[in-house]
Design a protein around this motif. Structure first.
Motif, PDB file in Angstrom:
ATOM      1  N   GLY A  90     -32.340 -14.815  31.307  1.00  0.00           N
ATOM      2  CA  GLY A  90     -31.122 -13.994  31.337  1.00  0.00           C
ATOM      3  C   GLY A  90     -31.223 -12.706  32.123  1.00  0.00           C
ATOM      4  O   GLY A  90     -30.330 -11.878  32.045  1.00  0.00           O
ATOM      5  N   ARG A  91     -32.320 -12.523  32.919  1.00  0.00           N
ATOM      6  CA  ARG A  91     -32.490 -11.237  33.595  1.00  0.00           C
ATOM      7  C   ARG A  91     -31.827 -11.272  34.969  1.00  0.00           C
ATOM      8  O   ARG A  91     -32.480 -11.244  36.017  1.00  0.00           O
ATOM      9  CB  ARG A  91     -33.973 -10.905  33.685  1.00  0.00           C
ATOM     10  CG  ARG A  91     -34.602 -10.905  32.272  1.00  0.00           C
ATOM     11  CD  ARG A  91     -35.812 -10.053  32.197  1.00  0.00           C
ATOM     12  NE  ARG A  91     -35.476  -8.698  32.604  1.00  0.00           N
ATOM     13  CZ  ARG A  91     -36.275  -7.928  33.333  1.00  0.00           C
ATOM     14  NH1 ARG A  91     -37.425  -8.382  33.735  1.00  0.00           N
ATOM     15  NH2 ARG A  91     -35.896  -6.716  33.662  1.00  0.00           N
ATOM     16  N   LEU A  92     -30.501 -11.320  34.963  1.00  0.00           N
ATOM     17  CA  LEU A  92     -29.756 -11.486  36.213  1.00  0.00           C
ATOM     18  C   LEU A  92     -29.903 -10.299  37.143  1.00  0.00           C
ATOM     19  O   LEU A  92     -30.023 -10.461  38.361  1.00  0.00           O
ATOM     20  CB  LEU A  92     -28.276 -11.712  35.906  1.00  0.00           C
ATOM     21  CG  LEU A  92     -27.860 -13.168  35.703  1.00  0.00           C
ATOM     22  CD1 LEU A  92     -26.355 -13.267  35.748  1.00  0.00           C
ATOM     23  CD2 LEU A  92     -28.492 -14.064  36.764  1.00  0.00           C
ATOM     24  N   ALA A  93     -29.863  -9.065  36.589  1.00  0.00           N
ATOM     25  CA  ALA A  93     -29.963  -7.890  37.455  1.00  0.00           C
ATOM     26  C   ALA A  93     -31.317  -7.878  38.153  1.00  0.00           C
ATOM     27  O   ALA A  93     -31.406  -7.579  39.353  1.00  0.00           O
ATOM     28  CB  ALA A  93     -29.759  -6.608  36.646  1.00  0.00           C
ATOM     29  N   ALA A  94     -32.381  -8.249  37.444  1.00  0.00           N
ATOM     30  CA  ALA A  94     -33.712  -8.310  38.058  1.00  0.00           C
ATOM     31  C   ALA A  94     -33.752  -9.390  39.133  1.00  0.00           C
ATOM     32  O   ALA A  94     -34.373  -9.213  40.187  1.00  0.00           O
ATOM     33  CB  ALA A  94     -34.765  -8.584  36.982  1.00  0.00           C
TER      34      ALA A  94
ATOM     35  N   ARG B 235     -23.320 -13.806  27.757  1.00  0.00           N
ATOM     36  CA  ARG B 235     -24.776 -13.805  27.967  1.00  0.00           C
ATOM     37  C   ARG B 235     -25.446 -12.664  27.219  1.00  0.00           C
ATOM     38  O   ARG B 235     -24.789 -11.732  26.756  1.00  0.00           O
ATOM     39  CB  ARG B 235     -25.084 -13.743  29.458  1.00  0.00           C
ATOM     40  CG  ARG B 235     -24.623 -12.487  30.132  1.00  0.00           C
ATOM     41  CD  ARG B 235     -25.003 -12.491  31.632  1.00  0.00           C
ATOM     42  NE  ARG B 235     -24.576 -11.236  32.214  1.00  0.00           N
ATOM     43  CZ  ARG B 235     -23.667 -11.119  33.184  1.00  0.00           C
ATOM     44  NH1 ARG B 235     -23.083 -12.181  33.693  1.00  0.00           N
ATOM     45  NH2 ARG B 235     -23.336  -9.935  33.641  1.00  0.00           N
ATOM     46  N   LEU B 236     -26.775 -12.733  27.144  1.00  0.00           N
ATOM     47  CA  LEU B 236     -27.540 -11.630  26.569  1.00  0.00           C
ATOM     48  C   LEU B 236     -27.362 -10.400  27.444  1.00  0.00           C
ATOM     49  O   LEU B 236     -27.378 -10.507  28.675  1.00  0.00           O
ATOM     50  CB  LEU B 236     -29.027 -12.001  26.518  1.00  0.00           C
ATOM     51  CG  LEU B 236     -29.416 -12.995  25.429  1.00  0.00           C
ATOM     52  CD1 LEU B 236     -30.812 -13.535  25.695  1.00  0.00           C
ATOM     53  CD2 LEU B 236     -29.350 -12.341  24.059  1.00  0.00           C
TER      54      LEU B 236
ATOM     55  N   ASP C  65     -28.075  -7.526  29.812  1.00  0.00           N
ATOM     56  CA  ASP C  65     -29.159  -7.293  30.760  1.00  0.00           C
ATOM     57  C   ASP C  65     -29.915  -6.028  30.353  1.00  0.00           C
ATOM     58  O   ASP C  65     -29.300  -5.010  30.057  1.00  0.00           O
ATOM     59  CB  ASP C  65     -28.543  -7.098  32.159  1.00  0.00           C
ATOM     60  CG  ASP C  65     -29.198  -7.981  33.204  1.00  0.00           C
ATOM     61  OD1 ASP C  65     -30.416  -8.190  33.133  1.00  0.00           O
ATOM     62  OD2 ASP C  65     -28.469  -8.468  34.084  1.00  0.00           O
ATOM     63  N   PRO C  66     -31.255  -6.060  30.321  1.00  0.00           N
ATOM     64  CA  PRO C  66     -32.001  -4.841  29.967  1.00  0.00           C
ATOM     65  C   PRO C  66     -31.635  -3.666  30.870  1.00  0.00           C
ATOM     66  O   PRO C  66     -31.631  -2.518  30.431  1.00  0.00           O
ATOM     67  CB  PRO C  66     -33.468  -5.253  30.178  1.00  0.00           C
ATOM     68  CG  PRO C  66     -33.483  -6.735  30.172  1.00  0.00           C
ATOM     69  CD  PRO C  66     -32.136  -7.206  30.591  1.00  0.00           C
ATOM     70  N   GLU C  67     -31.297  -3.944  32.128  1.00  0.00           N
ATOM     71  CA  GLU C  67     -30.931  -2.866  33.044  1.00  0.00           C
ATOM     72  C   GLU C  67     -29.629  -2.190  32.605  1.00  0.00           C
ATOM     73  O   GLU C  67     -29.479  -0.976  32.735  1.00  0.00           O
ATOM     74  CB  GLU C  67     -30.775  -3.408  34.474  1.00  0.00           C
ATOM     75  CG  GLU C  67     -32.094  -3.750  35.154  1.00  0.00           C
ATOM     76  CD  GLU C  67     -32.691  -5.084  34.703  1.00  0.00           C
ATOM     77  OE1 GLU C  67     -32.089  -5.789  33.851  1.00  0.00           O
ATOM     78  OE2 GLU C  67     -33.788  -5.418  35.184  1.00  0.00           O
TER      79      GLU C  67
ATOM     80  N   ARG D 210     -41.122 -13.470  30.855  1.00  0.00           N
ATOM     81  CA  ARG D 210     -40.989 -12.866  29.531  1.00  0.00           C
ATOM     82  C   ARG D 210     -39.721 -13.330  28.810  1.00  0.00           C
ATOM     83  O   ARG D 210     -39.764 -13.727  27.655  1.00  0.00           O
ATOM     84  CB  ARG D 210     -41.001 -11.339  29.682  1.00  0.00           C
ATOM     85  CG  ARG D 210     -40.846 -10.601  28.389  1.00  0.00           C
ATOM     86  CD  ARG D 210     -41.236  -9.131  28.550  1.00  0.00           C
ATOM     87  NE  ARG D 210     -40.436  -8.294  27.677  1.00  0.00           N
ATOM     88  CZ  ARG D 210     -40.489  -8.327  26.360  1.00  0.00           C
ATOM     89  NH1 ARG D 210     -41.282  -9.162  25.755  1.00  0.00           N
ATOM     90  NH2 ARG D 210     -39.711  -7.543  25.645  1.00  0.00           N
ATOM     91  N   HIS D 211     -38.595 -13.276  29.485  1.00  0.00           N
ATOM     92  CA  HIS D 211     -37.316 -13.649  28.871  1.00  0.00           C
ATOM     93  C   HIS D 211     -36.423 -14.265  29.941  1.00  0.00           C
ATOM     94  O   HIS D 211     -36.537 -13.902  31.113  1.00  0.00           O
ATOM     95  CB  HIS D 211     -36.562 -12.419  28.345  1.00  0.00           C
ATOM     96  CG  HIS D 211     -37.045 -11.905  27.038  1.00  0.00           C
ATOM     97  ND1 HIS D 211     -37.294 -12.709  25.956  1.00  0.00           N
ATOM     98  CD2 HIS D 211     -37.304 -10.638  26.639  1.00  0.00           C
ATOM     99  CE1 HIS D 211     -37.701 -11.962  24.944  1.00  0.00           C
ATOM    100  NE2 HIS D 211     -37.727 -10.705  25.329  1.00  0.00           N
TER     101      HIS D 211
ATOM    102  N   ASP E 203     -35.247  -6.604  22.346  1.00  0.00           N
ATOM    103  CA  ASP E 203     -34.751  -6.366  23.705  1.00  0.00           C
ATOM    104  C   ASP E 203     -33.238  -6.209  23.808  1.00  0.00           C
ATOM    105  O   ASP E 203     -32.739  -5.764  24.840  1.00  0.00           O
ATOM    106  CB  ASP E 203     -35.175  -7.523  24.613  1.00  0.00           C
ATOM    107  CG  ASP E 203     -36.650  -7.434  24.973  1.00  0.00           C
ATOM    108  OD1 ASP E 203     -37.465  -7.229  24.058  1.00  0.00           O
ATOM    109  OD2 ASP E 203     -36.971  -7.536  26.168  1.00  0.00           O
ATOM    110  N   TRP E 204     -32.507  -6.632  22.774  1.00  0.00           N
ATOM    111  CA  TRP E 204     -31.049  -6.619  22.892  1.00  0.00           C
ATOM    112  C   TRP E 204     -30.442  -5.984  21.644  1.00  0.00           C
ATOM    113  O   TRP E 204     -29.751  -6.658  20.870  1.00  0.00           O
ATOM    114  CB  TRP E 204     -30.531  -8.061  23.056  1.00  0.00           C
ATOM    115  CG  TRP E 204     -31.267  -8.808  24.112  1.00  0.00           C
ATOM    116  CD1 TRP E 204     -31.077  -8.687  25.468  1.00  0.00           C
ATOM    117  CD2 TRP E 204     -32.303  -9.802  23.944  1.00  0.00           C
ATOM    118  NE1 TRP E 204     -31.935  -9.518  26.137  1.00  0.00           N
ATOM    119  CE2 TRP E 204     -32.701 -10.216  25.234  1.00  0.00           C
ATOM    120  CE3 TRP E 204     -32.930 -10.364  22.834  1.00  0.00           C
ATOM    121  CZ2 TRP E 204     -33.690 -11.178  25.443  1.00  0.00           C
ATOM    122  CZ3 TRP E 204     -33.924 -11.319  23.033  1.00  0.00           C
ATOM    123  CH2 TRP E 204     -34.291 -11.718  24.320  1.00  0.00           C
TER     124      TRP E 204
END
Lengths: 326, 326
Positions: free
Chosen positions: A15-19, B55-56, B58-60, A12-13, B219-220
């Motif tokens: 940059g999702r480092l935590a995931a 960085r972007l 994180d969604p978390e 999806r995107h 998302d951000w």
């Protein structure tokens, strides 16, 4: 983690480092994040002062920033509106333009189709009969450039939204100087200047649309920190020139490394490279196990790589890729 | 500067320091800005790290922030959406709620009526026949509190939007724990925590509206710096308790000073005080000549004062006001 359901979040995107950390708990820390197209060597931007952080941003400071950005874009300042990230503009414009149908190419940044669908528009593939056309140029992820005359002639017949998030590496391609009537151009700050966490982007458009967008955003759309950074960055043409040259060299170096590792480079810009390999999903997983995050796609043969930011990052990518070549 | 046309910019919003400097070039620098209701002693918030800025977000990290805010508000996390300043929510909600008419009291924050009118809604004074009601409680500028049972019963019949931008000084009044169905609560970060330049606020509402707002924002929606500051601040109950007590003491002290200077305090919260004087416009101009910016209104008898932030600021306000008493 090997099922494609689990890959969905990364598709999806970027940059999702935590995931990534959660999905690959054994991977060495810290992760090397190559999953976005963000310049890994940020502009050395000043931070907002304590006083600027405390108070509401002055409307005049926002105007200065929009004027500085307009100069860089070659556009008139009254046609430039700052937004808290170009993603916000992508989400708001479908409502402002109020059309029922939009054409969007399938192999492009997914946020456009999401935004138009959320606003109730039909998304089709061909602009022929659509009331609007949303185009990313240079395209993410393949770097494809849509010819200017095609976009300009489209704008004579329908709203034509050109997302130039990655155009800073080739600014002569930008249509920002010609954004008027139904031609709307989006520009991003965070990618080329390497400061995506600030949330800063711009809409370049006809005065009436800019005014309507400003009403939608209110008087203080962006942070004091984004204003301070943008004012400094857009005044620094020398840094931009040096950075364009460095990114071009690094993109060539990345192509050579990917090619030596058995991948085929099929496109990109100087901020990211798109590569193909029959076993791209396996490459993604092997790199992730080594703490290197790249970007997979619904097409299982494709991977996108951002640029490593220094000697250690280059060495780490090279080592992780050479595991595969062996 | 003495004409009321020139006062218009200061009547529209507080915090316009650059405009004040331009209008009163002889005033001593730096200005003492008492024109907003922002806590002058900010929360000592950490800044985003260099890596977070680059960085972007994180969604978390955004989810953690929303959960921390939800705990402070006494609301369920899935009902809390972060926005880049509650002003952004004020501007977006009229489109999301899609009603034709809204009731808004005349003597309140002007952004509400502007936003609904921009979305094409009729603005009326009485909620009786309106499809929506937008209320600031405690109200800006007079501190008036709209009773909870009135708001809850209104929400049974129409969209009821409660802007609680200043409720942190009396959090027991907040309806955030009961925001569901057609009751929508806005919360602000920058005012109580003294960090308005960060652009951070929250919408507390029914899950469906929160989901639709999130789609609108992408998302951000907020910066890495806002996430870092909010996470720290909402975990620090001790600072919030101390600050509430200090603001209450300072508000009392400000009332005494204004009263001694011949003004009549007619309302406010612990973050700002509303005062009346027959010659309020003259007081505004005299304070401005001394480099002290307070907030005038369309009603020429009213002035609003934020709290001075330290001994020097108190002394300066006292001196500027005593000029008048003489």
């Amino acid at each position: 983690m090997t099922t494609s359901a689990e890959l969905d979040g990364f598709i999806r995107h970027g940059g999702r480092l935590a995931a990534a950390q959660a999905a690959f708990p054994q991977a060495p820390q810290p992760w090397l994040d190559l999953s976005t197209g963000i310049n890994p060597r940020p502009y050395p931007a000043p931070r907002a002062s304590r006083a600027e952080r405390a108070r509401l941003p002055d409307p005049e400071a926002l105007q200065f920033l929009e004027a500085a950005a307009a100069r860089t874009f070659g556009a008139r300042p009254e046609r430039v509106a700052a937004v808290p990230g170009s993603e916000t503009a992508i989400r708001l414009l479908p409502d402002l333009l109020a059309v029922r149908g939009v054409a969007i190419a399938p192999d492009t940044y997914g946020g456009h189709a999401e935004a138009w669908r959320a606003a109730g528009a039909e998304v089709s593939l061909s602009p022929e009969d659509a009331e609007a056309w949303a185009v990313v140029s240079p395209n993410n992820p393949d770097g494809r450039i849509t010819p200017a005359d095609l976009l300009l002639s489209s704008a004579g017949r329908r709203w034509t939204l050109v997302d130039e998030a990655f155009v800073e590496t080739a600014p002569e391609l930008s249509l920002a100087p010609r954004a008027e009537g139904r031609l709307v151009v989006l520009r991003s700050f965070g990618k080329f200047y390497g400061l995506a966490g600030l949330r800063l982007g711009f809409v370049v458009a006809d005065e009436a649309l800019v005014a309507s967008l400003r009403r939608r955003l209110g008087d203080w759309p962006i942070s004091a920190d984004a204003i301070a950074a943008g004012l400094a960055a857009y005044a620094d043409d020398a840094w931009a020139d040096r950075t364009r040259a460095r990114l071009a060299r690094d993109a060539t170096r990345l192509d050579q490394l990917l090619t030596r590792s058995g991948l085929t480079v099929v496109g990109g810009t100087s901020l990211f490279r798109l590569a193909r390999a029959p076993d791209a999903r396996a490459v993604f997983l092997r790199l992730a196990a080594a703490g290197v995050l790249c970007r997979p796609f619904a097409d299982p043969r494709l991977l996108r790589f951002g640029l490593p930011g220094g000697a250690a990052a280059w060495a780490r990518l090279e080592a992780a890729l050479s595991e595969r070549a062996r």
